[in-house]
Design a protein around this motif. Structure first.
Motif, short mmCIF file in Angstrom:
data_model
loop_
_atom_site.label_atom_id
_atom_site.label_comp_id
_atom_site.label_asym_id
_atom_site.label_seq_id
_atom_site.Cartn_x
_atom_site.Cartn_y
_atom_site.Cartn_z
N SER A 435 4.76 -45.86 -22.23
CA SER A 435 3.42 -46.04 -22.45
C SER A 435 2.52 -47.04 -22.99
O SER A 435 3.64 -47.94 -23.02
CB SER A 435 2.43 -44.73 -23.89
OG SER A 435 3.09 -45.93 -25.06
N LYS A 455 -5.16 -45.53 -26.12
CA LYS A 455 -6.00 -44.56 -25.37
C LYS A 455 -5.42 -44.07 -23.99
O LYS A 455 -4.69 -45.01 -23.07
CB LYS A 455 -7.50 -45.14 -25.34
CG LYS A 455 -7.89 -45.60 -26.58
CD LYS A 455 -9.64 -45.99 -26.36
CE LYS A 455 -9.85 -45.55 -28.19
NZ LYS A 455 -11.53 -46.15 -27.25
N ALA A 456 -4.93 -42.60 -23.16
CA ALA A 456 -5.73 -42.30 -21.87
C ALA A 456 -6.46 -41.76 -21.78
O ALA A 456 -6.83 -41.39 -19.92
CB ALA A 456 -3.74 -41.48 -22.13
N THR A 457 -7.79 -41.67 -22.43
CA THR A 457 -8.85 -41.49 -21.12
C THR A 457 -9.80 -42.41 -22.32
O THR A 457 -10.02 -42.91 -23.41
CB THR A 457 -8.96 -40.18 -21.51
OG1 THR A 457 -9.68 -39.86 -23.24
CG2 THR A 457 -8.03 -39.01 -21.47
N ALA A 461 -9.57 -46.66 -21.54
CA ALA A 461 -8.34 -46.47 -21.54
C ALA A 461 -6.82 -47.15 -20.81
O ALA A 461 -7.45 -47.84 -19.98
CB ALA A 461 -8.36 -45.35 -22.14
N THR A 465 -0.88 -46.26 -19.88
CA THR A 465 0.02 -44.84 -20.60
C THR A 465 -1.08 -43.34 -19.86
O THR A 465 -0.37 -43.17 -19.81
CB THR A 465 -1.51 -44.82 -22.35
OG1 THR A 465 -0.46 -46.81 -22.74
CG2 THR A 465 -1.45 -43.52 -23.13
N THR A 466 -1.89 -43.97 -19.18
CA THR A 466 -2.91 -42.95 -18.38
C THR A 466 -2.15 -42.52 -17.80
O THR A 466 -1.40 -41.04 -17.62
CB THR A 466 -3.97 -43.21 -18.00
OG1 THR A 466 -5.50 -43.54 -18.91
CG2 THR A 466 -4.73 -42.13 -17.46
N TRP A 469 1.30 -40.80 -19.19
CA TRP A 469 1.43 -39.22 -19.70
C TRP A 469 1.45 -38.13 -18.37
O TRP A 469 1.73 -37.50 -17.98
CB TRP A 469 0.53 -38.95 -20.46
CG TRP A 469 0.37 -38.84 -21.31
CD1 TRP A 469 -0.54 -40.52 -22.14
CD2 TRP A 469 1.56 -39.38 -22.20
NE1 TRP A 469 0.08 -40.60 -23.12
CE2 TRP A 469 1.27 -39.86 -23.59
CE3 TRP A 469 2.15 -38.13 -22.74
CZ2 TRP A 469 2.03 -38.77 -25.02
CZ3 TRP A 469 3.72 -37.62 -23.49
CH2 TRP A 469 2.68 -38.70 -24.52
N ASP A 470 0.73 -39.04 -17.01
CA ASP A 470 0.49 -38.35 -15.66
C ASP A 470 1.87 -38.46 -15.08
O ASP A 470 2.42 -37.00 -14.11
CB ASP A 470 -0.77 -38.76 -15.02
CG ASP A 470 -0.61 -37.78 -12.91
OD1 ASP A 470 -1.22 -36.97 -13.55
OD2 ASP A 470 -0.58 -39.16 -12.32
N ILE A 505 -6.88 -36.69 -19.05
CA ILE A 505 -5.39 -37.25 -18.51
C ILE A 505 -5.15 -37.22 -17.01
O ILE A 505 -5.43 -37.98 -16.14
CB ILE A 505 -4.46 -36.82 -19.14
CG1 ILE A 505 -5.27 -37.80 -20.47
CG2 ILE A 505 -3.85 -38.00 -18.91
CD1 ILE A 505 -3.43 -37.22 -21.56
N GLN A 508 -8.70 -38.80 -14.80
CA GLN A 508 -8.12 -40.20 -15.04
C GLN A 508 -7.10 -40.84 -13.80
O GLN A 508 -7.23 -42.37 -13.54
CB GLN A 508 -8.21 -40.33 -16.69
CG GLN A 508 -8.83 -42.43 -16.68
CD GLN A 508 -9.33 -42.79 -17.95
OE1 GLN A 508 -10.30 -41.40 -18.60
NE2 GLN A 508 -9.44 -43.90 -18.39
N ALA A 509 -5.54 -39.95 -14.08
CA ALA A 509 -5.13 -40.45 -13.66
C ALA A 509 -5.31 -40.36 -12.02
O ALA A 509 -4.87 -41.65 -11.33
CB ALA A 509 -4.21 -39.74 -14.10
#
Length: 522
Positions: A435, A455-457, A461, A465-466, A469-470, A505, A508-509
């Motif tokens: 991340s 931040k992921a969202t 973000a 990082t977003t 996680w995706d 997430i 957004q991804a």
């Protein structure tokens, strides 16, 4: 014109006066053949400085051979394409074979599978014997690597590196590793801290001569739309300049290279790195010369073992290892895509235009210098591409286009394999995914970035990082059972327990990936 006995083919990454293809050369009966050509300049969209480096180094090598009494048949590119004899090696060589009628062709084995196949086919088409000779530039022959690899269920760099240390008696003392450890990598991961790197030693550059200026003019005229620029070109293009660059590194930067080789900082171009990889990969300087100089610096107390071992490991270990992997697994290796990634390379990787401070800074270095050190490549540019799902072949093609030191044998395993995990674990046991927290730890990028690495969202973000996680979410089934991914997958499960957060997430991804696919700015 008397019929030529041996026509010795010398490629742009074989600029070595002790090249095996030149063994037994008879100036009265043999000739050297070299060719600048359009295909190698354009099959990937080459950085202007990459073109200048190759062509200037080739022309200087041509002149060095002629000064030694060699006959050199050299195909030179010009601003006017109508003066070309053909677009690629095969076309130009075919014309030379018809004119010179050599009895046979001789060359040192290629560093690029595609080019080797092209030249093999050309020789066959003209019923000419093509004698291939081993490349003595490397410590380890292809055959030796395959013999080592065949007896192992998995290829592990550390095992190979130790074997190379032992067999070549490098940094060894009475059969044991110098300094008491084989590997000082844990000592070589320091960041610069809050104060930053401070004043760094100047990296020696070289003023272009008339030959190099002529190449610069040609590149600017002929390849005006290619990425990067030629301003400030100062790379070594001769053997003497490469040796001077090596001495400069040993004297001024090697001692601090080890601790800070992974460190990142805004506007840091070369740090304590050697900037020798391009000269090495063109054979303007040899790996033994570099390793011997570094070992001597340790033995005379000029540099600590942590720095010297780290430098030696990159050359004696990693460089030799990836070459072995390349030739063992080609031609199928280039088609591997273990994670089924499909995105194109982001637009910012060509123009540097992005709000992500880490990518913007790394791309400034790439566009200005055709260079980025290994952490900028792997853990900034490679990391974002991996997290996003860029096709590994597309990433390799971009890597070949933009980095001055990119030769197929070294680029493909590093870009497709190590960076993008396209080989599914041949080169590395886990993907180098992370991340934005990693980038924050190793740099000052996140401090002034409009995105928040935590931040992921949300609008602020961090895209790294977003997409991290995706990436884990998309590939979790693939990584089940991988012991090196256990911790990351456990953290993913915690995220998945919050179904609303994970849905945000993913959404957004999805938007980020769509923007990359459409060539939009991130």
């Amino acid at each position: 014109m008397a019929r030529c006995r041996n026509l010795v083919l010398v490629l742009g990454d074989q600029l070595d006066l002790t090249l095996s293809a030149l063994d037994g050369f008879d100036p009265a009966r043999d000739a050297v053949w070299m060719a600048e050509n359009e295909t190698e300049a354009t099959h990937v969209w080459c950085h202007k400085k990459r073109l200048v480096l190759f062509f200037a180094a080739m022309r200087h090598f041509r002149d060095a051979l002629r000064d030694r009494g060699f006959t050199v048949h050299y195909h030179e590119l010009h601003a006017d394409r109508r003066r070309d004899s053909g677009p690629d090696f095969a076309d130009i060589l075919a014309a030379s074979v018809r004119t010179l009628e050599p009895q046979r062709l001789v060359m040192t084995e290629c560093g690029d599978y595609r080019v080797q196949q092209m030249l093999n086919a050309c020789a066959d088409a003209h019923a000419k014997n093509l004698q291939l000779r081993p490349d003595r530039h490397f410590y380890c022959t292809r055959e030796t690597f395959e013999d080592w690899a065949r007896s192992r269920s998995r290829l592990v760099l550390e095992d190979f590196y130790r074997e190379m240390r032992r067999s070549h008696d490098i940094l060894m003392a009475d059969g044991q590793p110098a300094g008491g450890e084989w590997n000082f990598d844990k000592s070589n991961r320091q960041s610069f801290g809050r104060a930053g790197p401070g004043e760094l030693p100047h990296v020696r550059g070289f003023r272009p001569d008339d030959t190099t200026h002529a190449v610069i003019d040609m590149v600017e005229a002929r390849y005006a739309k290619h990425p990067g620029h030629t301003e400030g070109f100062d790379l070594p293009v001769t053997h003497a300049e490469a040796r001077t660059a090596l001495r400069d590194f040993i004297d001024k930067r090697l001692a601090q290279f080890g601790p800070y080789q992974d460190a990142l900082w805004t506007d840091l171009q070369f740090g304590y790195h050697s900037r020798l990889s391009a000269a090495l990969n063109l054979h303007l300087i040899g790996p033994r010369e570099c390793v011997d100089a570094a070992v001597a610096a340790y033995e005379n107390g000029h540099a600590p073992i942590e720095s010297v071992e780290g430098f030696v490991r990159q050359i004696l270990g990693w460089r030799e290892f990836v070459r072995g992997v390349y030739w063992m697994h080609m031609p199928g290796y280039i088609r591997r895509n273990a994670l089924r990634a499909q995105l194109p390379v982001p637009k910012s990787y060509w123009d540097g235009d992005t709000d992500m401070a880490c990518v913007a800074d790394a791309m400034r270095n790439v566009l200005d210098n055709g260079y980025a050190h290994h952490i900028q490549r792997l853990m900034v540019l490679g990391l974002f591409a991996l997290n996003a799902g860029v096709h590994p072949r597309a990433f390799h093609d971009w890597h070949m286009a933009m980095y001055l030191d990119a030769i197929d044998w070294v680029s493909l395993p590093n870009a497709l394999g190590m960076s993008q995990f396209g080989d599914g674990g041949v080169l590395g046991t886990k993907p180098y995914c992370a991340s934005g927290n990693y980038i924050n730890k190793m740099s000052n990028y996140c401090k002034n970035c409009r995105f928040d690495y935590r931040k992921a969202t949300g609008d602020d973000a961090c895209p790294v990082t977003t997409l991290y996680w995706d990436f884990l979410d998309r590939n979790a089934n693939t990584f089940e059972g991988n012991q090196r991914m256990v911790f990351q997958l456990k953290n993913l499960e915690k995220k998945r327990n919050d179904s609303e957060l994970m849905a945000a997430i993913r959404e957004q991804a999805k938007t980020l990936r769509a923007r990359i696919h459409q060539g939009e700015r991130i």
